[in-house]
Design a protein around this motif. Structure first.
Motif, PDB file in Angstrom:
ATOM      1  N   LYS A 289      42.285  52.543  36.602  1.00  0.00           N
ATOM      2  CA  LYS A 289      42.163  51.938  37.920  1.00  0.00           C
ATOM      3  C   LYS A 289      43.512  51.385  38.356  1.00  0.00           C
ATOM      4  CE  LYS A 289      39.103  49.057  40.673  1.00  0.00           C
ATOM      5  NZ  LYS A 289      37.918  48.160  40.673  1.00  0.00           N
ATOM      6  N   SER A 290      43.874  51.641  39.604  1.00  0.00           N
ATOM      7  CA  SER A 290      45.127  51.266  40.267  1.00  0.00           C
ATOM      8  C   SER A 290      46.221  52.318  40.119  1.00  0.00           C
ATOM      9  CB  SER A 290      45.661  49.896  39.822  1.00  0.00           C
ATOM     10  OG  SER A 290      46.320  49.942  38.575  1.00  0.00           O
ATOM     11  N   ALA A 311      42.839  42.794  37.894  1.00  0.00           N
ATOM     12  CA  ALA A 311      43.032  41.390  38.225  1.00  0.00           C
ATOM     13  C   ALA A 311      42.614  41.153  39.664  1.00  0.00           C
ATOM     14  CB  ALA A 311      44.489  40.987  38.032  1.00  0.00           C
ATOM     15  N   PRO A 312      42.176  39.948  39.994  1.00  0.00           N
ATOM     16  CA  PRO A 312      41.826  39.647  41.384  1.00  0.00           C
ATOM     17  C   PRO A 312      43.020  39.858  42.306  1.00  0.00           C
ATOM     18  CG  PRO A 312      41.047  37.910  39.920  1.00  0.00           C
ATOM     19  CD  PRO A 312      41.931  38.798  39.104  1.00  0.00           C
ATOM     20  N   ARG A 313      42.748  40.277  43.514  1.00  0.00           N
ATOM     21  CA  ARG A 313      43.804  40.516  44.484  1.00  0.00           C
ATOM     22  C   ARG A 313      44.609  39.232  44.720  1.00  0.00           C
ATOM     23  NH1 ARG A 313      44.700  44.570  48.130  1.00  0.00           N
ATOM     24  NH2 ARG A 313      45.900  44.061  50.001  1.00  0.00           N
ATOM     25  N   GLY A 314      45.925  39.371  44.741  1.00  0.00           N
ATOM     26  CA  GLY A 314      46.790  38.230  44.982  1.00  0.00           C
ATOM     27  C   GLY A 314      47.276  37.552  43.718  1.00  0.00           C
ATOM     28  N   THR A 315      46.759  37.968  42.559  1.00  0.00           N
ATOM     29  CA  THR A 315      47.226  37.388  41.300  1.00  0.00           C
ATOM     30  C   THR A 315      48.362  38.241  40.733  1.00  0.00           C
ATOM     31  OG1 THR A 315      45.569  38.631  40.056  1.00  0.00           O
ATOM     32  CG2 THR A 315      44.982  36.414  40.776  1.00  0.00           C
ATOM     33  N   PRO A 316      49.209  37.677  39.866  1.00  0.00           N
ATOM     34  CA  PRO A 316      50.363  38.424  39.342  1.00  0.00           C
ATOM     35  C   PRO A 316      49.952  39.676  38.584  1.00  0.00           C
ATOM     36  CG  PRO A 316      50.613  36.078  38.919  1.00  0.00           C
ATOM     37  CD  PRO A 316      49.223  36.271  39.430  1.00  0.00           C
ATOM     38  N   VAL A 317      50.781  40.693  38.693  1.00  0.00           N
ATOM     39  CA  VAL A 317      50.551  41.941  37.975  1.00  0.00           C
ATOM     40  C   VAL A 317      50.811  41.722  36.487  1.00  0.00           C
ATOM     41  CG1 VAL A 317      51.477  44.271  37.591  1.00  0.00           C
ATOM     42  CG2 VAL A 317      51.054  43.450  39.916  1.00  0.00           C
ATOM     43  N   SER A 318      49.927  42.264  35.654  1.00  0.00           N
ATOM     44  CA  SER A 318      50.134  42.212  34.206  1.00  0.00           C
ATOM     45  C   SER A 318      49.735  43.551  33.603  1.00  0.00           C
ATOM     46  CB  SER A 318      49.310  41.083  33.574  1.00  0.00           C
ATOM     47  OG  SER A 318      47.921  41.327  33.742  1.00  0.00           O
ATOM     48  N   GLY A 319      50.275  43.823  32.420  1.00  0.00           N
ATOM     49  CA  GLY A 319      49.914  45.048  31.724  1.00  0.00           C
ATOM     50  C   GLY A 319      50.401  46.309  32.408  1.00  0.00           C
ATOM     51  N   PHE A 320      51.542  46.222  33.091  1.00  0.00           N
ATOM     52  CA  PHE A 320      52.063  47.384  33.820  1.00  0.00           C
ATOM     53  C   PHE A 320      52.411  48.493  32.820  1.00  0.00           C
ATOM     54  CE2 PHE A 320      55.424  49.688  36.210  1.00  0.00           C
ATOM     55  CZ  PHE A 320      54.693  49.994  37.346  1.00  0.00           C
TER      56      PHE A 320
END
Length: 328
Positions: A289-290, A311-320
């Motif tokens: 997803k994404s 993650a919820p929209r607007g929260t920092p990206v993680s696990g890129f």
């Protein structure tokens, strides 16, 4: 509009051929990490360098090892990277800076910024026929034409709406999806002139665009889970094929005649070009997803996608993470 039998198959039947026909699957996951959103991916097959527009920087990844080589800083909401390997240069569209950054493809360093008059440059391509860089300006509905030798904007081309991705045929013709008008436009890059605006019937918000030079076919992916196929010579829409949800990029492999749509729902739709007017949906391959943008290596036939943890929209990206898909 001509709809082929394969193109009009039901969603259930598009999965019947599945893996045994497409033989594509995600084979590698390479954690890259880091914060910030992302947009387009651009690949230089000769150097095996994948360029990822990552908001305030461009990530450069070795596609053979999956290793992050460097991050080119100084970007202002980067959207895309246009590569001109013959010039040893790349050009980055800075949506919040209203400029284009010039990067050295050998040293992987930023060299300069080129100011443009357009607002919110998004997709960006290098057109070898005119030797110009074209930035698609999403807020001002026009194209900034940049002379890379002079290092400046030399013209703008007005468009009927908001431009999304663009492709060049290398002969002076550029085609661009117009997202808010459900159109595709044809530009003459020698004259810097809009020639045609063609409707994309039943294609909502076209984004990604790919081109088959041999058959003169354009492939637009649409928000309503369709891939629209257009005749580049006259704007005739020749087919529509069902694809996954949330597409944002598409790639065509000229050797295998396969078309790939990366979908934000976490799927990779694989479509076969049977001939210029007939297409078969082979499979929706699971990705993550994404994973909505992609780049194709035409020499290895591998596909590169990136995604992050849910993650919820607007929260920092993680696990890129970089995903590598190929035949198995």
């Amino acid at each position: 509009m001509l709809i082929s039998l394969a193109a009009s198959a039901s969603p259930a039947s598009t999965h019947s051929g599945a893996a045994e026909n497409s033989n594509y699957a995600v084979q590698q996951h390479y954690p890259l990490g880091g914060t910030g959103g992302w947009d387009y991916l651009s690949l230089d097959p000769a150097s095996h360098h994948l360029f990822i527009a990552r908001d305030d920087r461009v990530m450069v990844v070795d596609t053979q090892s999956g290793k992050l080589l460097t991050e080119i800083s100084g970007m202002q909401h980067a959207h895309g990277v246009a590569l001109a390997p013959g010039k040893h240069r790349g050009y980055v569209s800075n949506g919040h800076g209203n400029n284009v950054s010039v990067i050295d493809l050998d040293t992987l360093k930023s060299l300069s910024n080129i100011a443009i008059s357009g607002q919110n440059p998004d997709a960006i391509i290098y057109d070898s026929a005119s030797d110009h860089v074209l930035a698609m300006n999403g807020r001002s509905n026009n194209i900034s034409v940049i002379d890379p030798t002079a290092g400046k904007e030399i013209a703008t081309i007005a468009l009927p709406g908001k431009p999304e991705f663009a492709v060049s045929d290398g002969k002076g013709n550029v085609f661009i999806n117009i997202e808010d008008k459900n159109q595709i436009v044809h530009i003459d890059t020698h004259a810097n002139k809009l020639l045609h605006a063609w409707p994309l019937t039943a294609c909502d918000s076209p984004s990604g665009l790919a081109f088959d030079a041999a058959s003169q076919r354009l492939f637009s992916v649409c928000d309503n889970q369709k891939m629209a196929v257009t005749d580049a010579s006259n704007g005739r829409q020749v087919a529509q094929i069902a694809i996954g949800k949330g597409p944002d990029a598409v790639a065509f492999d000229p050797q295998t005649k396969l078309i790939f749509s990366s979908n934000g729902e976490g799927s990779l739709s694989v479509v076969r070009e049977d001939d210029a007017d007939h297409y078969t949906a082979l499979a929706d391959v699971a990705t993550q997803k994404s994973a909505r943008t992609l780049s194709l290596d035409p020499t290895t036939h591998q596909l590169f996608l990136v995604a992050s943890d849910p993650a919820p929209r607007g929260t920092p990206v993680s696990g890129f993470t970089l995903l590598v898909a190929g035949r198995h």
